[in-house]
Design a protein around this motif. Structure first.
Motif, PDB file in Angstrom:
ATOM      1  N   PHE A  87     -38.016  16.937  18.193  1.00 41.45           N
ATOM      2  CA  PHE A  87     -36.841  17.010  17.158  1.00 41.45           C
ATOM      3  C   PHE A  87     -35.876  17.972  17.857  1.00 41.45           C
ATOM      4  O   PHE A  87     -36.152  18.780  18.338  1.00 41.45           O
ATOM      5  CB  PHE A  87     -37.425  17.707  15.874  1.00 41.45           C
ATOM      6  N   TYR A  88     -34.769  17.689  17.538  1.00 39.47           N
ATOM      7  CA  TYR A  88     -33.497  18.711  17.801  1.00 39.47           C
ATOM      8  C   TYR A  88     -33.618  19.638  16.912  1.00 39.47           C
ATOM      9  O   TYR A  88     -33.996  19.448  15.612  1.00 39.47           O
ATOM     10  CB  TYR A  88     -32.129  17.958  17.936  1.00 39.47           C
ATOM     11  N   LYS A  89     -33.240  21.017  17.206  1.00 40.18           N
ATOM     12  CA  LYS A  89     -33.343  22.247  16.195  1.00 40.18           C
ATOM     13  C   LYS A  89     -32.716  22.198  14.888  1.00 40.18           C
ATOM     14  O   LYS A  89     -33.072  22.841  13.975  1.00 40.18           O
ATOM     15  CB  LYS A  89     -33.315  23.332  17.186  1.00 40.18           C
ATOM     16  N   GLU A  90     -31.631  21.477  14.907  1.00 43.49           N
ATOM     17  CA  GLU A  90     -30.767  21.494  13.587  1.00 43.49           C
ATOM     18  C   GLU A  90     -30.658  20.151  13.013  1.00 43.49           C
ATOM     19  O   GLU A  90     -30.632  19.004  13.538  1.00 43.49           O
ATOM     20  CB  GLU A  90     -29.546  22.040  13.979  1.00 43.49           C
ATOM     21  N   PRO A  91     -30.416  20.034  11.582  1.00 45.40           N
ATOM     22  CA  PRO A  91     -30.176  18.904  10.759  1.00 45.40           C
ATOM     23  C   PRO A  91     -28.713  18.453  11.000  1.00 45.40           C
ATOM     24  O   PRO A  91     -27.802  19.155  11.180  1.00 45.40           O
ATOM     25  CB  PRO A  91     -30.554  19.393   9.336  1.00 45.40           C
ATOM     26  N   PHE A  92     -28.647  17.104  10.808  1.00 44.89           N
ATOM     27  CA  PHE A  92     -27.103  16.577  10.736  1.00 44.89           C
ATOM     28  C   PHE A  92     -26.958  15.597   9.535  1.00 44.89           C
ATOM     29  O   PHE A  92     -28.049  14.979   9.104  1.00 44.89           O
ATOM     30  CB  PHE A  92     -26.700  15.801  11.907  1.00 44.89           C
ATOM     31  N   SER A  93     -25.849  15.450   9.176  1.00 47.23           N
ATOM     32  CA  SER A  93     -25.531  14.562   7.790  1.00 47.23           C
ATOM     33  C   SER A  93     -24.774  13.414   8.280  1.00 47.23           C
ATOM     34  O   SER A  93     -25.438  12.263   8.246  1.00 47.23           O
ATOM     35  CB  SER A  93     -24.879  15.302   6.703  1.00 47.23           C
ATOM     36  N   SER A  94     -23.461  13.369   8.580  1.00 46.05           N
ATOM     37  CA  SER A  94     -22.637  12.278   9.008  1.00 46.05           C
ATOM     38  C   SER A  94     -22.322  12.508  10.436  1.00 46.05           C
ATOM     39  O   SER A  94     -22.050  13.700  10.858  1.00 46.05           O
ATOM     40  CB  SER A  94     -21.200  12.281   7.959  1.00 46.05           C
ATOM     41  N   PHE A  95     -22.643  11.519  11.101  1.00 45.96           N
ATOM     42  CA  PHE A  95     -22.807  11.829  12.738  1.00 45.96           C
ATOM     43  C   PHE A  95     -22.657  10.353  13.556  1.00 45.96           C
ATOM     44  O   PHE A  95     -22.664   9.416  12.932  1.00 45.96           O
ATOM     45  CB  PHE A  95     -23.866  12.481  12.956  1.00 45.96           C
ATOM     46  N   HIS A  96     -21.991  10.655  14.650  1.00 42.37           N
ATOM     47  CA  HIS A  96     -22.289   9.649  15.757  1.00 42.37           C
ATOM     48  C   HIS A  96     -23.068  10.051  16.713  1.00 42.37           C
ATOM     49  O   HIS A  96     -22.897  11.042  17.549  1.00 42.37           O
ATOM     50  CB  HIS A  96     -20.822   9.349  16.291  1.00 42.37           C
ATOM     51  N   LEU A  97     -24.064   9.292  17.118  1.00 37.58           N
ATOM     52  CA  LEU A  97     -25.163   9.751  18.209  1.00 37.58           C
ATOM     53  C   LEU A  97     -25.048   8.806  19.234  1.00 37.58           C
ATOM     54  O   LEU A  97     -25.045   7.436  19.031  1.00 37.58           O
ATOM     55  CB  LEU A  97     -26.571   9.961  17.556  1.00 37.58           C
ATOM     56  N   LYS A  98     -25.060   9.045  20.586  1.00 37.45           N
ATOM     57  CA  LYS A  98     -25.015   8.202  21.606  1.00 37.45           C
ATOM     58  C   LYS A  98     -26.557   8.851  22.627  1.00 37.45           C
ATOM     59  O   LYS A  98     -26.645   9.871  22.695  1.00 37.45           O
ATOM     60  CB  LYS A  98     -23.921   8.063  22.438  1.00 37.45           C
ATOM     61  N   TRP A  99     -27.115   7.686  23.070  1.00 36.04           N
ATOM     62  CA  TRP A  99     -28.019   7.877  23.921  1.00 36.04           C
ATOM     63  C   TRP A  99     -27.994   6.821  24.884  1.00 36.04           C
ATOM     64  O   TRP A  99     -27.889   5.767  24.582  1.00 36.04           O
ATOM     65  CB  TRP A  99     -29.211   8.586  23.494  1.00 36.04           C
TER      66      TRP A  99
END
Length: 267
Positions: A87-99
């Motif tokens: 897990f990444y250390k912080e939460p997110f709400s509205s986002f655009h994630l790329k990988w």
């Protein structure tokens, strides 16, 4: 009324200002992307593996190899349902994630059949610090990643799975644990570009190599599917909308690599 010469000067000024504005917006857009993985270490990431405490990276399951986060089982004798998440250390709400991801040729033979060339990225997940030692899956929504299994059958990637949750698909509450996308089937060792666009609990879009392959809405807590076991029930209210949470990379018996992990927060 603006005279011709003044009109021309006015148009040039508007053009210059507009161009500068676009340039500034482009810089702003570029700068708004946050790199979650530095390509060198697991700084900022928290492992949680079934049957182990939060923070214990059992068997060095998660490691950095050649600029990628690798899920590797070379220090395991048997899998024994040690489903893991980083897990990444912080939460997110509205986002655009790329990988980007690709599978390796490593698979634990005692893992369930469904885990073969199968992994995923969890989002809107519960805080990893609340996941109990014997809890098998985090309450979350999953961007499921699949690859060709070599049996001639189609295996789309960018699907949705829902441990302890449920979504609305095509405007209707959908009880299925997994909903397939419209993507093609990819070779297991090919790098695939994945994207996830999330607007709290309103809209979720899955993209594969730039194409939108799945849309759904209203992710919410729902335990009717019976997927998550031995979780802290006092933390979850049935049907509660999922508006935010943590992002986690999955490890479920199949070797896989992740790289170029970036996120942009959305209004």
């Amino acid at each position: 009324m603006i005279r011709p010469i003044k009109a021309l000067a006015y148009s040039l000024i508007v053009l210059i200002v507009s161009s500068c504005g676009k340039s500034q917006n482009n810089v702003s857009e570029f700068e708004s992307w946050q790199t979650l993985f530095d390509g060198k270490s697991l700084d900022g990431w928290i492992p949680k593996i079934h049957k182990h405490e939060v923070g214990e990276n059992f068997g060095n399951t998660f490691r950095v190899v050649d600029g990628a986060i690798q899920v590797n089982y070379d220090q395991y004798e048997v899998f024994e349902e040690k489903y893991g998440h980083l897990f990444y250390k912080e939460p997110f709400s509205s986002f655009h994630l790329k990988w980007e991801y690709r599978f390796t040729d490593q698979w634990m033979s005692d893992a369930p059949d469904f885990t073969f060339r199968n992994s995923g990225v969890m989002f809107h997940s519960q805080d990893p610090n609340t996941i109990l030692k014997e809890q098998d899956w985090p309450v979350s929504v999953e961007y499921q990643m699949l690859a060709d299994a070599g049996d001639g059958n189609p295996r789309p990637t960018g699907n949705m799975c829902s441990p302890g949750t449920q979504v609305y698909f095509e405007g209707v509450s959908d009880p299925r644990h997994c909903i397939n996308s419209t993507s093609e089937t990819f070779p297991w060792d090919e790098w695939v570009r994945a994207e996830l666009i999330v607007y709290e609990d309103s809209l979720v879009m899955h993209l594969v190599n730039g194409d939108t392959v799945l849309r759904y809405t209203k992710p919410h807590v729902n335990f009717s599917g019976g997927v998550v076991n031995r979780f802290p029930k006092d933390l979850f209210e049935e049907d509660r909308p999922l508006k935010s949470g943590y992002i986690g990379l999955q490890a479920e018996g199949q070797g896989v690599e992740f790289k170029e992990i970036k996120i942009k927060k959305l209004d």
